[in-house]
Design a protein around this motif. Structure first.
Motif, PDB file in Angstrom:
ATOM      1  N   ASN A 105       2.621  -4.814  -4.565  1.00 42.52           N
ATOM      2  CA  ASN A 105       1.931  -3.588  -4.936  1.00 42.52           C
ATOM      3  C   ASN A 105       2.502  -2.527  -4.010  1.00 42.52           C
ATOM      4  O   ASN A 105       2.159  -2.478  -2.834  1.00 42.52           O
ATOM      5  CB  ASN A 105       0.419  -3.743  -4.743  1.00 42.52           C
ATOM      6  N   THR A 140       3.410  -3.694  -0.375  1.00 38.51           N
ATOM      7  CA  THR A 140       2.575  -4.803   0.063  1.00 38.51           C
ATOM      8  C   THR A 140       2.919  -6.056  -0.745  1.00 38.51           C
ATOM      9  O   THR A 140       3.038  -5.997  -1.951  1.00 38.51           O
ATOM     10  CB  THR A 140       1.093  -4.457  -0.125  1.00 38.51           C
ATOM     11  N   SER A 170      -8.958   2.996  -7.015  1.00 37.98           N
ATOM     12  CA  SER A 170      -9.342   1.681  -7.502  1.00 37.98           C
ATOM     13  C   SER A 170      -8.211   1.060  -8.321  1.00 37.98           C
ATOM     14  O   SER A 170      -7.412   1.763  -8.931  1.00 37.98           O
ATOM     15  CB  SER A 170     -10.628   1.758  -8.319  1.00 37.98           C
ATOM     16  N   PRO A 171      -8.121  -0.286  -8.340  1.00 40.53           N
ATOM     17  CA  PRO A 171      -6.993  -0.950  -8.999  1.00 40.53           C
ATOM     18  C   PRO A 171      -6.951  -0.688 -10.500  1.00 40.53           C
ATOM     19  O   PRO A 171      -7.986  -0.470 -11.134  1.00 40.53           O
ATOM     20  CB  PRO A 171      -7.231  -2.427  -8.695  1.00 40.53           C
ATOM     21  N   ALA A 190      -4.608  -5.634 -13.025  1.00 41.86           N
ATOM     22  CA  ALA A 190      -4.367  -6.078 -11.645  1.00 41.86           C
ATOM     23  C   ALA A 190      -5.010  -7.449 -11.409  1.00 41.86           C
ATOM     24  O   ALA A 190      -6.013  -7.792 -12.030  1.00 41.86           O
ATOM     25  CB  ALA A 190      -4.932  -5.055 -10.669  1.00 41.86           C
ATOM     26  N   GLY A 198      -6.252 -10.060  -8.100  1.00 41.44           N
ATOM     27  CA  GLY A 198      -6.610  -9.953  -6.690  1.00 41.44           C
ATOM     28  C   GLY A 198      -6.979 -11.289  -6.099  1.00 41.44           C
ATOM     29  O   GLY A 198      -7.276 -12.247  -6.817  1.00 41.44           O
ATOM     30  N   GLN A 258     -12.369   1.265  -1.279  1.00 40.81           N
ATOM     31  CA  GLN A 258     -11.014   0.949  -1.717  1.00 40.81           C
ATOM     32  C   GLN A 258     -10.033   1.814  -0.947  1.00 40.81           C
ATOM     33  O   GLN A 258     -10.033   3.049  -1.086  1.00 40.81           O
ATOM     34  CB  GLN A 258     -10.883   1.213  -3.220  1.00 40.81           C
ATOM     35  N   GLU A 269      -3.128   0.873   1.350  1.00 43.61           N
ATOM     36  CA  GLU A 269      -2.901  -0.538   1.068  1.00 43.61           C
ATOM     37  C   GLU A 269      -3.837  -0.947  -0.063  1.00 43.61           C
ATOM     38  O   GLU A 269      -4.904  -0.362  -0.222  1.00 43.61           O
ATOM     39  CB  GLU A 269      -3.212  -1.400   2.307  1.00 43.61           C
ATOM     40  N   PRO A 270      -3.466  -1.968  -0.830  1.00 49.32           N
ATOM     41  CA  PRO A 270      -4.342  -2.398  -1.939  1.00 49.32           C
ATOM     42  C   PRO A 270      -5.481  -3.277  -1.452  1.00 49.32           C
ATOM     43  O   PRO A 270      -5.640  -4.405  -1.881  1.00 49.32           O
ATOM     44  CB  PRO A 270      -3.381  -3.156  -2.853  1.00 49.32           C
ATOM     45  N   TRP A 287      -5.460  -6.484  -3.876  1.00 52.27           N
ATOM     46  CA  TRP A 287      -5.083  -6.343  -5.298  1.00 52.27           C
ATOM     47  C   TRP A 287      -3.579  -6.245  -5.466  1.00 52.27           C
ATOM     48  O   TRP A 287      -2.896  -5.612  -4.683  1.00 52.27           O
ATOM     49  CB  TRP A 287      -5.734  -5.089  -5.888  1.00 52.27           C
TER      50      TRP A 287
END
Lengths: 164, 172
Positions: free
Chosen positions: A91, A94, B32-33, B37, B39, B134, B138-139, B171
């Motif tokens: 992502n 990452t 938000s993803p 996605a 996770g 969130q 970074e996710p 995510w």
């Protein structure tokens, strides 16, 4: 001279130097904290030293605390051999890897009377952040408690490491 | 106090406008993803009728604002002190506001765990309400929430209302 040639090659293909620096997958040593809670409410882990022994083979040593089957508090150490592999989901920068391998925990209760010995397997996910050389690992560890009693258990653990 | 029909209509119009304005101001920065996605994460639950229970969870987000989770972890309940359980959950979320580049959401849904323990089979079922932070860089999402549940035990049911839940999600 070799360094100059390497730099020239990197510049020629347009690879920014920062992306190499951010690739913590190749770094050798991780220092962090590893904790796990088992279904018997035992707490295991402590400080964690992770070494990349081979290409994607990690050796993790964690200490100082280990509990087993309600013998607590206990002192001990754990060692795991973990293999890191795909799917290497991304992502932005990452990355997500999976990792798995066997390990053991040994120790004693705080009086030095009961010995603790646990064999375990580890299966989990390891996430490499982009904004810092940090990995976050999430794990399940099926365990066979050998001493002081025979039992089976399941630990769910989290680890955060900074890589050098 | 009895409100007049005009006052009720005014309140409805104002609250609807506020929600629309809030939604429109958040739309550009929502971290938000996206739909599709996947996770991974851990979730810890602590209740008065259960000791801490943890699960390693995989999440799937098949559509905007909708998440499903499935995980493996502990089966601890009021009676059961050891065992394994599978956790399944579903939730829908709504963005509330931005915190810097990050987004704060509220999430509601349901959770069920199906497990075997030293006291026999145990099943839990209940709703959950969570605040979700969130991150943007970074996710990563951190959640904190309330997750009351009915624990269906071999000798009857127990309702565990005072409970808390913490989770970390990543995510991709």
């Amino acid at each position: 001279m070799r360094t100059l040639l390497a730099c020239a090659a990197v510049c020629a293909v347009g690879l920014p130097a920062t992306s190499q620096a951010a690739d913590i997958t190749r770094r050798k040593t991780g220092i962090g904290v590893n904790t796990a809670l088992t279904s018997r409410q035992d707490v295991q882990g402590g400080l964690a030293l992770t070494l990349r022994a081979r290409e994607q083979m990690l050796v993790r040593i964690s200490t100082p605390f280990v509990q087993a089957v309600r013998v607590n508090p206990g002192w001990g150490a754990g060692a795991d051999v973990l293999w890191r592999f795909g799917p290497e989901l991304k992502n932005d920068g990452t990355k997500l890897f999976l990792r798995t391998g066997p390990g053991l925990l040994v120790g004693t209760d705080r009086y030095g009377v009961d010995s603790l010995a646990i064999l375990q397997g580890t299966a989990g996910a390891e996430v490499h952040l982009t904004t810092a050389p940090v990995t976050i690992a999430l794990e399940v560890r099926p365990q066979l408690v050998v001493a002081p009693y025979a039992a089976v258990d399941l630990a769910v653990g989290t680890e955060v490491s900074w890589w050098f | 106090m009895v409100l007049s029909p005009q006052a009720v209509r005014l309140a409805v119009v104002l609250s609807t406008s506020a929600v629309l304005i809030l939604a429109s101001t958040n739309a550009h920065a929502d971290a938000s993803p996206e739909a599709g996605a996947v996770g991974v994460g851990v979730i810890h639950r602590v209740g008065t009728e259960a000791a801490t229970r943890s699960h390693l969870v995989a999440w799937l987000r098949p559509a905007e604002r909708l998440s499903f989770g499935a995980g493996l972890g502990h089966a601890t309940t009021q009676l059961a002190r050891s065992g394994l359980s599978v956790r399944v959950s579903a939730a829908a979320d709504v963005p509330i506001t931005d915190i810097g580049e990050s987004t704060l959401l509220i999430e509601g849904g349901a959770v069920a765990t199906l497990g075997v323990s030293n006291e026999g089979p145990v099943t839990t079922l209940g709703p959950a309400v969570r605040l979700v932070w969130q991150a943007a860089a970074e996710p990563i999402a951190l959640t904190a929430g309330w997750s009351p549940e009915v624990q269906l035990l071999p000798d009857g049911g127990v309702f565990d209302a005072p409970s808390g839940e913490l989770s970390l999600r990543l995510w991709f």
